[in-house]
Design a protein around this motif. Structure first.
Motif, mmCIF file in Angstrom:
data_model
loop_
_atom_site.group_PDB
_atom_site.id
_atom_site.type_symbol
_atom_site.label_atom_id
_atom_site.label_comp_id
_atom_site.label_asym_id
_atom_site.label_seq_id
_atom_site.Cartn_x
_atom_site.Cartn_y
_atom_site.Cartn_z
ATOM 1 N N THR A 27 0.830 -1.208 0.000
ATOM 2 C CA THR A 27 0.000 0.000 0.000
ATOM 3 C C THR A 27 0.858 1.249 0.000
ATOM 4 O O THR A 27 0.610 2.192 -0.769
ATOM 5 N N GLN A 28 1.884 1.262 0.827
ATOM 6 C CA GLN A 28 2.776 2.423 0.867
ATOM 7 C C GLN A 28 3.566 2.544 -0.442
ATOM 8 O O GLN A 28 3.757 3.648 -0.948
ATOM 9 N N ALA A 29 3.994 1.441 -1.000
ATOM 10 C CA ALA A 29 4.709 1.478 -2.280
ATOM 11 C C ALA A 29 3.818 2.051 -3.377
ATOM 12 O O ALA A 29 4.264 2.851 -4.209
ATOM 13 N N MET A 30 2.545 1.662 -3.374
ATOM 14 C CA MET A 30 1.602 2.182 -4.369
ATOM 15 C C MET A 30 1.402 3.688 -4.201
ATOM 16 O O MET A 30 1.297 4.426 -5.179
ATOM 17 N N SER A 31 1.358 4.153 -2.952
ATOM 18 C CA SER A 31 1.161 5.581 -2.719
ATOM 19 C C SER A 31 2.387 6.396 -3.112
ATOM 20 O O SER A 31 2.286 7.587 -3.395
ATOM 21 N N MET A 32 3.545 5.746 -3.171
ATOM 22 C CA MET A 32 4.792 6.438 -3.519
ATOM 23 C C MET A 32 5.092 6.396 -5.019
ATOM 24 O O MET A 32 6.106 6.935 -5.451
ATOM 25 N N SER A 33 4.236 5.752 -5.796
ATOM 26 C CA SER A 33 4.568 5.558 -7.208
ATOM 27 C C SER A 33 3.344 5.717 -8.099
ATOM 28 O O SER A 33 2.213 5.742 -7.638
ATOM 29 N N ASP A 34 3.621 5.834 -9.379
ATOM 30 C CA ASP A 34 2.572 5.817 -10.391
ATOM 31 C C ASP A 34 2.460 4.390 -10.891
ATOM 32 O O ASP A 34 3.443 3.647 -10.900
ATOM 33 N N GLY A 35 1.281 4.008 -11.336
ATOM 34 C CA GLY A 35 1.089 2.651 -11.804
ATOM 35 C C GLY A 35 0.493 2.603 -13.197
ATOM 36 O O GLY A 35 0.210 3.624 -13.819
ATOM 37 N N TYR A 36 0.295 1.372 -13.646
ATOM 38 C CA TYR A 36 -0.237 1.126 -14.988
ATOM 39 C C TYR A 36 -1.679 1.600 -15.106
ATOM 40 O O TYR A 36 -2.209 1.707 -16.187
ATOM 41 N N ASP A 37 -2.317 1.912 -13.973
ATOM 42 C CA ASP A 37 -3.698 2.395 -14.008
ATOM 43 C C ASP A 37 -3.770 3.909 -14.210
ATOM 44 O O ASP A 37 -4.853 4.482 -14.239
ATOM 45 N N ASP A 38 -2.643 4.564 -14.380
ATOM 46 C CA ASP A 38 -2.588 6.010 -14.619
ATOM 47 C C ASP A 38 -3.247 6.334 -15.973
ATOM 48 O O ASP A 38 -2.981 5.682 -16.980
ATOM 49 N N ALA A 39 -4.104 7.341 -16.000
ATOM 50 C CA ALA A 39 -4.823 7.722 -17.225
ATOM 51 C C ALA A 39 -3.873 8.119 -18.350
ATOM 52 O O ALA A 39 -4.164 7.888 -19.528
ATOM 53 N N VAL A 40 -2.727 8.692 -18.008
ATOM 54 C CA VAL A 40 -1.747 9.078 -19.027
ATOM 55 C C VAL A 40 -1.209 7.841 -19.740
ATOM 56 O O VAL A 40 -1.038 7.833 -20.966
ATOM 57 N N ILE A 41 -0.956 6.776 -18.986
ATOM 58 C CA ILE A 41 -0.462 5.539 -19.590
ATOM 59 C C ILE A 41 -1.510 4.946 -20.523
ATOM 60 O O ILE A 41 -1.211 4.545 -21.650
ATOM 61 N N LEU A 42 -2.753 4.900 -20.074
ATOM 62 C CA LEU A 42 -3.818 4.386 -20.931
ATOM 63 C C LEU A 42 -3.901 5.186 -22.225
ATOM 64 O O LEU A 42 -4.019 4.604 -23.311
ATOM 65 N N ASP A 43 -3.814 6.496 -22.142
ATOM 66 C CA ASP A 43 -3.888 7.322 -23.349
ATOM 67 C C ASP A 43 -2.738 7.013 -24.301
ATOM 68 O O ASP A 43 -2.942 6.892 -25.515
ATOM 69 N N ARG A 44 -1.536 6.851 -23.771
ATOM 70 C CA ARG A 44 -0.373 6.528 -24.620
ATOM 71 C C ARG A 44 -0.534 5.158 -25.268
ATOM 72 O O ARG A 44 -0.227 4.973 -26.443
ATOM 73 N N VAL A 45 -0.998 4.176 -24.491
ATOM 74 C CA VAL A 45 -1.202 2.832 -25.037
ATOM 75 C C VAL A 45 -2.287 2.858 -26.098
ATOM 76 O O VAL A 45 -2.160 2.227 -27.153
ATOM 77 N N ARG A 46 -3.358 3.590 -25.850
ATOM 78 C CA ARG A 46 -4.445 3.694 -26.824
ATOM 79 C C ARG A 46 -3.928 4.294 -28.139
ATOM 80 O O ARG A 46 -4.218 3.793 -29.218
ATOM 81 N N GLN A 47 -3.153 5.367 -28.041
ATOM 82 C CA GLN A 47 -2.625 6.002 -29.251
ATOM 83 C C GLN A 47 -1.667 5.068 -29.996
ATOM 84 O O GLN A 47 -1.706 4.987 -31.228
ATOM 85 N N ALA A 48 -0.816 4.362 -29.254
ATOM 86 C CA ALA A 48 0.104 3.423 -29.893
ATOM 87 C C ALA A 48 -0.662 2.282 -30.555
ATOM 88 O O ALA A 48 -0.322 1.859 -31.668
ATOM 89 N N THR A 49 -1.702 1.791 -29.901
ATOM 90 C CA THR A 49 -2.508 0.707 -30.476
ATOM 91 C C THR A 49 -3.211 1.180 -31.739
ATOM 92 O O THR A 49 -3.285 0.447 -32.728
ATOM 93 N N ARG A 50 -3.704 2.391 -31.736
ATOM 94 C CA ARG A 50 -4.305 2.955 -32.957
ATOM 95 C C ARG A 50 -3.298 2.962 -34.104
ATOM 96 O O ARG A 50 -3.647 2.660 -35.248
ATOM 97 N N ALA A 51 -2.053 3.324 -33.793
ATOM 98 C CA ALA A 51 -1.013 3.362 -34.833
ATOM 99 C C ALA A 51 -0.768 1.966 -35.402
ATOM 100 O O ALA A 51 -0.592 1.813 -36.624
ATOM 101 N N VAL A 52 -0.779 0.943 -34.553
ATOM 102 C CA VAL A 52 -0.578 -0.426 -35.023
ATOM 103 C C VAL A 52 -1.771 -0.876 -35.870
ATOM 104 O O VAL A 52 -1.604 -1.421 -36.964
ATOM 105 N N VAL A 53 -2.969 -0.635 -35.373
ATOM 106 C CA VAL A 53 -4.178 -1.052 -36.093
ATOM 107 C C VAL A 53 -4.268 -0.378 -37.468
ATOM 108 O O VAL A 53 -4.675 -0.989 -38.455
ATOM 109 N N SER A 54 -3.828 0.874 -37.546
ATOM 110 C CA SER A 54 -3.891 1.599 -38.819
ATOM 111 C C SER A 54 -2.721 1.280 -39.746
ATOM 112 O O SER A 54 -2.664 1.783 -40.862
ATOM 113 N N GLY A 55 -1.769 0.455 -39.281
ATOM 114 C CA GLY A 55 -0.650 0.057 -40.123
ATOM 115 C C GLY A 55 0.560 0.976 -40.063
ATOM 116 O O GLY A 55 1.512 0.796 -40.824
#
Length: 198
Positions: free
Chosen positions: A37-65
């Motif tokens: 719990t303390q480690a999670m409070s001291m760090s950012d995780g994969y559930d960060d909205a910024v990470i999701l946005d980056r993954v979504r954009q990268a996935t769009r690039a792959v899907v579009s070729g």
């Protein structure tokens, strides 16, 4: 090649390391957390909205070729097939009359699916379901679901649909608070095959 690219190519590694730290783009570990719990409070995780946005954009690039595949929002132009995973998937399909049903635990928006899919063309049937965090599932269902690619919030949600051929856990168990309980879930799902990669 622009001036920035030339400067990056010529800069000594120590200079680049200092620059990454200064700009906040370096991976840093600081402090000694007492528990998860303390480690999670001291760090950012994969559930960060910024990470999701980056993954979504990268996935769009792959899907579009525009790229061959992505991993953790990093785009790659050359194919890099995970042959050990593909061999295990093909073996599972061979034992099931050419049908492949994969539960990809922690599969992002389809990274491993898109990496493997070109070498699975000869199979009679491919069904791939990614179990992910709720925000990833929502993004996947909204933009990336196909006839063979689906998204679920839990292993139980997928098991209820009767899909139980292969469970794939690729570079995910080491990031979980209690990987042993997840392994127990895998066993309870009664899949015929379990593939753990990375």
């Amino acid at each position: 090649m622009n001036a920035r690219s030339v400067a990056l190519a010529l800069a000594p590694p120590v200079v680049m390391s200092l620059f990454r730290r200064w700009s906040g783009h370096a991976l840093r570990f600081a402090g000694t957390p007492a528990d998860w719990t303390q480690a999670m409070s001291m760090s950012d995780g994969y559930d960060d909205a910024v990470i999701l946005d980056r993954v979504r954009q990268a996935t769009r690039a792959v899907v579009s070729g525009q790229a061959r595949y992505e991993r953790d929002a990093v785009l790659f132009d050359e194919p890099d097939f995970p042959f050990a995973v593909i061999a295990a998937l093909l073996r599972a399909a061979a034992l099931d009359r050419g049908r492949l049903q994969v539960i990809d635990f922690g599969g992002s928006l389809g990274s491993t699916y898109r990496q493997c899919r070109p070498l699975l063309d000869g199979l009679a049937d491919v069904r791939w379901c990614i179990v992910e965090q709720p925000a990833f599932v929502e993004a996947g269902r909204t933009e990336f679901t196909t006839d063979e690619l689906h998204f679920a919030r839990s292993l139980g949600e997928v098991s209820a649909s009767g899909q139980s051929g292969v469970i794939l856990a690729s570079s995910v168990l080491q990031y979980l608070q209690d990987p042993h309980s997840v392994l127990r879930e895998f066993a309870a799902a009664q899949a015929r095959h379990l593939i753990i990669d990375r």
